[in-house]
Design a protein around this motif. Structure first.
Motif, short mmCIF file in Angstrom:
data_model
loop_
_atom_site.label_atom_id
_atom_site.label_comp_id
_atom_site.label_asym_id
_atom_site.label_seq_id
_atom_site.Cartn_x
_atom_site.Cartn_y
_atom_site.Cartn_z
N THR A 148 0.77 -1.24 0.01
CA THR A 148 -0.11 -0.15 0.01
C THR A 148 0.79 1.30 0.03
OG1 THR A 148 -1.68 -1.05 0.95
CG2 THR A 148 -1.80 1.30 1.07
N ARG A 188 1.33 3.71 -3.12
CA ARG A 188 0.86 5.38 -2.90
C ARG A 188 1.82 6.21 -3.41
NH1 ARG A 188 -4.16 5.26 -1.73
NH2 ARG A 188 -4.94 3.66 -0.07
N ASN A 191 -7.56 0.91 -5.01
CA ASN A 191 -8.46 -0.22 -4.46
C ASN A 191 -9.33 -0.52 -5.79
OD1 ASN A 191 -7.26 -1.15 -2.21
ND2 ASN A 191 -8.11 0.79 -0.93
N ALA A 226 -6.50 -5.74 0.46
CA ALA A 226 -5.45 -5.08 -0.18
C ALA A 226 -5.32 -5.64 -1.73
CB ALA A 226 -4.02 -5.26 0.40
N ILE A 264 -4.82 -3.26 -4.27
CA ILE A 264 -3.66 -2.64 -4.27
C ILE A 264 -2.54 -3.37 -4.75
CG2 ILE A 264 -1.43 -2.00 -2.65
CD1 ILE A 264 -3.82 0.17 -2.47
#
Length: 168
Positions: free
Chosen positions: A10, A14, A27, A37, A40
């Protein structure tokens, strides 16, 4: 507190989305919705942060080498300007990601070396993220020889990394 693979993915995803100015919902690409997740993981696979093989392992503790690999692939390679050198003995190995991040001053290790297979804590991951996204926070190490065990010692202040000295 140790970071899970899902949490590390994650964070790396990001950072990747910010560096590449991607605005999609990370997501939204979930194929299964089995794990929180999954989206992700799909994003990370699609954008080259990880290879396939993490499905079913998202709750596992993330190792230092896994985290280094994720972050080395989360931003453009030209983000990692070399400020340190590393001279490994033939019997030693360092993953490409560990070597890249050490040379760029993102990783410094400790008196036991890089401990690639140890878990990564949340505090350590915060330091890694800070140094990945803020080059001014990167650590330049100095080298000296520890004659007592014929090792090179790389010292960034209170931390140091001993690496066996190549023969010759």
């Amino acid at each position: 507190w140790n970071l899970s693979i899902a949490e590390a993915l994650t964070l790396a995803s990001r950072v990747n989305a910010i560096f590449y100015n991607r605005t999609e919902d990370l997501n939204s690409d979930s194929k299964s919705n089995v794990h929180w997740a999954d989206g992700i993981l799909n994003y990370a696979e699609k954008n080259g942060i990880v290879q396939e093989g993490y499905s079913g392992k998202l709750d596992n503790v993330c190792t230092r080498v896994q985290m280094a690999d994720m972050f080395a692939k989360s931003v453009p390679t030209d983000n990692f300007t070399e400020i340190n050198s590393i001279d490994l003995a033939p019997s030693q190995t360092a993953s490409e990601a560990i070597a890249t991040l050490f040379k760029a001053g993102v990783l410094v290790g400790d008196s036991s070396g890089f401990r690639e297979n140890d878990s990564v804590t949340r505090a350590e991951s915060a330091a890694i993220i800070n140094r990945v996204v803020t080059p001014a926070q990167r650590v330049t190490v100095t080298e000296k020889i520890d004659e007592s065990d014929n090792a090179k010692v790389y010292s960034p202040g209170p931390y140091y990394v001993k690496i066996a000295r190549p023969a010759g």
